[in-house]
Design a protein around this motif. Structure first.
Motif, PDB file in Angstrom:
ATOM      1  N   SER A  39      24.958  14.008  13.040  1.00 34.94           N
ATOM      2  CA  SER A  39      25.528  15.194  13.688  1.00 34.94           C
ATOM      3  C   SER A  39      26.935  14.930  14.203  1.00 34.94           C
ATOM      4  CB  SER A  39      24.631  15.648  14.844  1.00 34.94           C
ATOM      5  OG  SER A  39      23.373  16.066  14.357  1.00 34.94           O
ATOM      6  N   PRO A  42      29.123  15.114  10.313  1.00 36.68           N
ATOM      7  CA  PRO A  42      28.290  15.752   9.294  1.00 36.68           C
ATOM      8  C   PRO A  42      28.922  15.809   7.914  1.00 36.68           C
ATOM      9  CG  PRO A  42      29.239  17.394  10.751  1.00 36.68           C
ATOM     10  CD  PRO A  42      29.574  16.064  11.342  1.00 36.68           C
ATOM     11  N   LYS A  58      25.741  15.045   6.163  1.00 37.48           N
ATOM     12  CA  LYS A  58      24.472  15.114   6.866  1.00 37.48           C
ATOM     13  C   LYS A  58      23.451  15.844   6.005  1.00 37.48           C
ATOM     14  CE  LYS A  58      22.350  17.010  11.046  1.00 37.48           C
ATOM     15  NZ  LYS A  58      22.560  17.841  12.241  1.00 37.48           N
ATOM     16  N   GLU A 209      20.723  21.529   9.632  1.00 39.49           N
ATOM     17  CA  GLU A 209      20.519  21.007  10.986  1.00 39.49           C
ATOM     18  C   GLU A 209      19.075  20.504  11.135  1.00 39.49           C
ATOM     19  OE1 GLU A 209      22.868  20.531  13.099  1.00 39.49           O
ATOM     20  OE2 GLU A 209      24.353  21.454  11.818  1.00 39.49           O
TER      21      GLU A 209
END
Length: 209
Positions: A39, A42, A58, A209
């Protein structure tokens, strides 16, 4: 929690050209290499000492370079060039490696957990030894929920055979020659896979995410 990241290596092309072809823009921020795919960082890219240009992301963001448009962005790569994409999702025990050359797919290897292993295309000569070693260890592992998933490494080792890179191995201090964070071009916000492949449901999520 483990690693949940992806990366794409391309040779025969300048890194700035690669970013443009993937609809990305480099910033002036120099990230910590240990934060790649997290995070905190990313999305990042670099020219490598080996001559490859690379993008690190990411979760599974580089999958959009493979499948997110029609035709895929990697089909824009000029001839001659080689492209290796790799995804590692330890939360779901998914690993993937796909190799393209001159804008066309050549081979891919995918593991979706358990005893699953799928390999298609014109695989590299050393792949049989990598696969057989993984399968031998997998058959010999102790039963139970805490056993090691040896097939998880097959795609990663196949990718490393081409690029000499694994996300969980140390690299030399001069491995990166121009590591910078990247952002989507024209303010696009990348939050989810736009066109996930049909097998992606095993990941449990299309969100980044």
């Amino acid at each position: 929690m483990g690693f949940n990241m992806s990366w794409l290596f391309v040779d025969g092309i300048d890194e700035e050209v690669l970013y443009t072809m993937l609809d990305l823009v480099a910033t002036d921020v120099r990230p910590d290499p240990y934060d790649l795919g997290t995070s905190r960082v990313p999305l990042a890219g670099s020219r490598l000492k080996s001559g490859w240009s690379a993008v690190f992301a990411k979760y599974s963001l580089v999958m959009d370079a493979m499948f997110g448009t029609s035709p895929p962005r990697v089909a824009r790569l000029p001839s001659p060039s080689r492209c290796l994409a790799c995804v590692v999702l330890e939360h779901a025990m998914i690993s993937y490696a796909g190799f393209w050359q001159d804008g066309r797919p050549v081979w891919e290897v995918r593991h979706d957990g358990g005893d699953h292993l799928e390999a298609t295309g014109d695989l590299p000569a050393e792949f049989a030894a990598i696969r057989d070693a993984g399968m031998t260890k997998q058959r010999a592992k102790k039963p139970g929920p805490w056993g090691v998933d040896h097939l998880f490494d097959v795609a990663l080792d196949a990718a490393a055979g081409v690029t000499n890179y694994r996300h969980d191995h140390d690299v030399a201090p001069d491995f990166f020659t121009d590591l910078r964070t990247l952002v989507p071009a024209e303010g696009n916000v990348l939050t989810r896979l736009s066109q996930p492949p049909t097998w992606w449901q095993t990941a449990g999520s299309i969100e980044y995410e």
